[in-house]
Design a protein around this motif. Sequence first.
Motif: not given
Length: 248
Positions: A110-121
């Motif tokens: 989801t867009e929310e999950a994608r955002g969390r991944r990019l923040a961790v990266a």
Amino acid sequence: MAELPLVLLHAYPVDARMWNGVREPLAARTRLITPDQRGLGRSPLPETGREPSLDDAARDVLALLDKLELDRVILGGCSMGGYVTLAVLRAAPERVGGLVLIDTKATADTEEARGRRLAVAERAESEGITGWLADTMLPTLLSEATRSGKPEVVETARQLIESQSPEGVAWAQRAMAARPDSRDALRGADVPTLVLVGEQDPVTPPDAARELADTAPDAKLVVLPGAGHLTPLEDPQGVTAALLDWLP
């Protein structure tokens, strides 16, 4: 499916040592191959100049099969390893003679999950991963039963996470964030499929595993009691038994 080697791809953010608890009994039954994925474990992160993509991780797997002169294998993985498995299926379905999908899913983020991944990266690249990544991930990766009753598993998972490179962690997160939906590829995969899930997996819970099994034409679902998202670490005996019962 008979006599095909078994290739198992590890989860994020660990490496192929996550299979240590299942390695011996599976290797006694079939040829077992457990590579480290790019940027994790002992596998380097190539500088390609391309945006991170699990399609490149899939190409790594296909290159390994070519090197080992294996035309067709039973291919599987846990979590991110399942995503890469499905990426291989999209790219070269003729190389896949069976599927093992452990605590994973075929849908895109989801867009929310994608955002969390990019923040961790971004945080991994700016701060490194020491002191926060394991603490953030362990409650999601391991069930409450494992965290309260199996301190040795918690410590093993922590050590695996903390031994990874920040660059590999960031690449994997960005590649997973960009992955497409793979349900059409799975629907078209006319091969035996084993879907394994931890009963207490909060990331890909049993209901999601049932949907995954329903998507595949020829799937068996096994739910492992008391386990979370990293079932090969939490319940290696259960994972081994399910695989040995399913393998030809």
